[in-house]
Design an enzyme around this catalytic site. Structure first.
Site, mmCIF file in Angstrom:
data_model
loop_
_atom_site.group_PDB
_atom_site.id
_atom_site.type_symbol
_atom_site.label_atom_id
_atom_site.label_comp_id
_atom_site.label_asym_id
_atom_site.label_seq_id
_atom_site.Cartn_x
_atom_site.Cartn_y
_atom_site.Cartn_z
ATOM 1 N N LYS A 76 38.689 -24.993 -5.209
ATOM 2 C CA LYS A 76 37.697 -25.037 -6.287
ATOM 3 C C LYS A 76 37.475 -26.506 -6.639
ATOM 4 O O LYS A 76 38.438 -27.287 -6.691
ATOM 5 C CB LYS A 76 38.242 -24.255 -7.494
ATOM 6 C CG LYS A 76 37.263 -24.139 -8.667
ATOM 7 C CD LYS A 76 37.850 -23.236 -9.754
ATOM 8 C CE LYS A 76 36.907 -23.081 -10.938
ATOM 9 N NZ LYS A 76 37.445 -22.174 -11.981
ATOM 10 N N SER A 151 34.413 -18.527 -13.644
ATOM 11 C CA SER A 151 33.803 -19.728 -13.130
ATOM 12 C C SER A 151 34.110 -20.019 -11.666
ATOM 13 O O SER A 151 33.465 -20.874 -11.072
ATOM 14 C CB SER A 151 34.244 -20.927 -13.971
ATOM 15 O OG SER A 151 35.648 -21.106 -13.855
ATOM 16 N N SER A 175 38.625 -16.543 -15.031
ATOM 17 C CA SER A 175 37.852 -17.096 -13.911
ATOM 18 C C SER A 175 38.431 -16.888 -12.519
ATOM 19 O O SER A 175 37.772 -17.226 -11.542
ATOM 20 C CB SER A 175 37.602 -18.583 -14.119
ATOM 21 O OG SER A 175 36.607 -18.749 -15.082
HETATM 22 N N1 GLN Z 1 34.254 -16.965 -19.007
HETATM 23 C C1 GLN Z 1 35.256 -17.701 -19.715
HETATM 24 C C2 GLN Z 1 34.653 -18.941 -20.318
HETATM 25 O O1 GLN Z 1 33.526 -19.162 -20.100
HETATM 26 C C3 GLN Z 1 36.410 -18.047 -18.825
HETATM 27 C C4 GLN Z 1 36.145 -19.179 -17.914
HETATM 28 C C5 GLN Z 1 37.364 -19.583 -17.157
HETATM 29 O O2 GLN Z 1 38.325 -18.821 -17.045
HETATM 30 N N2 GLN Z 1 37.353 -20.809 -16.685
HETATM 31 O O3 GLN Z 1 35.288 -19.680 -20.995
#
Ligand code: GLN
Length: 483
Positions: A76, A151, A175
């Site tokens: 990532k 994400s 995410s």
């Molecule tokens: N959807 C969540 C957020 O927007 C989690 C994102 C993540 O785990 N990086 O914060």
């Protein structure tokens, strides 16, 4: 060749059926051919990959073995990679070449992995759809009109489309698990402190945790083995021995106590997903598990608490991107204030700016007690709920998401609608617990995930339950049409 799992690749390499170099070339060609449909990569690292593959083949020729020696993966794009662009999905870091490798990257490289590239992601890991990336949205290989989740949407789409067997990802509020659910993968968020955060660009430091995304629990075990462990460079890394995860995959589920929280099945859950979760419960019962209804009474407060704490930490973490110390710098600044304002205004996208503002507001004098302190108190209550539940059960099971992957653009005008989709995943981050999502079936051709949560450092238990489930079901083997 591209259909192989990490476990199959390790066996094939050990039996000299093919070399890591051959496999790497096949996958790089496949990425070049198919990724334009998906946009799952921000950078490809062909040269590095071929170099690492040759080195892994040489190590094997010298008699070395190892489940990850010669295994192609991707990172990532928030894991720092020395000399390679590390963008975090943001214009702010579009030209940032990290001066060092993240601990996760160097550990996996030492284990012999081959880095094919850096995967697309929501900007600064803020999002649940991979639509906030400066490099454009990622498409879901199961239906190109739908989001892959976020994400870690790039890692998920690439692995689901068989562009590579596994990838690293991170989970601040879901995410890893949510994109796993949306793309028919298995993904594990480890216990907070299990995997080093050193060199992982921070979103919300008390919630962020790196982990594996792969097609099977067995592959998650293999990849986690290479990622986990104490790191003196990360002050929140925990000095606990790392078990042999692959060796722990054959435990019986006889008598395993599974807690199913009644709050998970309220309004808001797609009834078709509820049915699939019931089917996976039945499957685990057949394997000997005992089901118990439990309660997590503070779950309803988790989303508001998370969406105060995460932006608060983000507003502080992202203050370093000011055009002076780090990040994009605007042209011809008139003075220092102009430089800050325009550099940050140009470098950050709308979702990141929104969260910085929310976070700065929640932390400001006069509001701190009402929002941030309150959210921290809720966080403790959420943790206490889990501690009470784990006195009675060994794992907790429920849906990973209330709905399947939505259409691209469907939630763009309503950020709160997207935040609400995180209802099942964020509690594990608030409490620091490990969680896993695995394939549980399909709704309208789109994958659905079942989530398992366990007590601290019981990643092995999650992986074992998921592996036993996958030995008896075939959801995880389904391949998206066209890939
Ligand atoms: N959807 C969540 C957020 O927007 C989690 C994102 C993540 O785990 N990086 O914060």
């Amino acid at each position: 060749m591209h259909q192989m799992t990490l476990a199959e690749i390790a066996r094939g390499l050990a039996d000299k059926k093919f070399s890591s170099e051959e496999l790497t070339k096949v996958l790089l060609a496949r990425i070049t051919q198919l990724d334009p449909q998906l946009n799952s990569f921000i950078s490809l690292t062909e040269e590095l990959a071929l170099e690492q593959a040759k080195a892994a083949d040489a190590r094997r020729a010298n008699g070395e073995n190892g489940a990850l020696l010669g295994a192609p993966i991707a990172h990532k794009d928030l894991f720092c990679t020395q000399g390679i662009r590390t963008s975090c999905g943001s214009k702010m870091l579009d030209n940032f070449k990290a001066p060092y490798d993240a601990t996760v990257v160097s550990k996996l490289a030492a284990a012999g992995t081959v880095t094919l590239g850096k995967t697309n992601m929501d900007e600064f890991a803020m999002g649940s759809a991979n639509e906030s990336s400066w490099y454009g949205a990622v498409k879901n290989p199961w239906n190109l009109e739908h989001v892959p989740g976020g994400s870690s949407g790039g890692s998920a789409a690439a692995v689901a489309a068989r562009l590579l067997p596994a990838a690293t990802a991170t989970d601040t509020g879901g995410s890893i698990r949510q994109p796993a659910a949306f793309t028919n993968l298995t993904g594990l968020k480890p216990t907070y402190g299990r995997v080093s955060r050193w060199g992982m660009i921070a979103y919300a430091s008390s919630l962020d945790q790196g982990g594996p995304l792969a097609r099977t629990a067995e592959d998650c075990a293999i990849l986690l083995q290479g990622m986990a462990g104490f790191d003196p460079n990360d002050s929140t890394s925990i000095d606990e021995p790392v078990p042999d995860y692959a060796a722990g995959l054959n435990g019986s589920l006889q008598g395993l106590r599974i807690g199913v929280p009644k709050e998970y099945f309220g309004a808001g859950l797609d009834p078709r997903i509820a049915d699939l979760i019931q089917n996976s419960i039945k499957e685990l019962q057949k394997l000997g598990a005992v089901i118990k209804e439990i309660s997590l009474p503070n779950m309803q407060h988790a989303i508001p608490a998370y969406y105060v704490i995460a932006p608060a930490e983000a507003s502080s973490n992202l203050s370093r991107f000011d055009g002076v110390r780090f990040g994009h710098r605007c042209e011809d600044p008139k003075n220092l204030e102009d430089l800050y304002k325009r550099s940050r205004g140009e470098g950050f996208g709308p979702e990141v700016q929104r969260r910085i503002m929310v976070g700065a507001y929640a932390l400001s004098a006069g509001y701190y007690d009402a929002y941030y302190l309150k959210a921290q108190k809720i966080r403790r209550l959420v943790k206490n709920d889990f501690m009470a539940a784990f006195n009675e059960v060994d794992i907790i099971l429920g849906p990973t998401t209330p709905n399947p992957a939505w259409k691209l653009g469907a939630k763009n005008s309503d950020p709160v609608a997207a935040y609400l989709e995180d209802v099942y995943t964020i509690t594990a981050n608030l409490a620091g617990l490990p969680g896993l999502s695995m394939p549980a079936g399909f709704v309208d051709g789109l994958p659905v995930g079942v989530q398992l949560l366990a007590p601290y450092f019981q990643e092995g238990r999650l992986l074992n339950v998921a592996h036993q489930y996958q030995l008896n079901t075939d959801w995880h083997t389904r391949t998206p049409t066209g890939f």
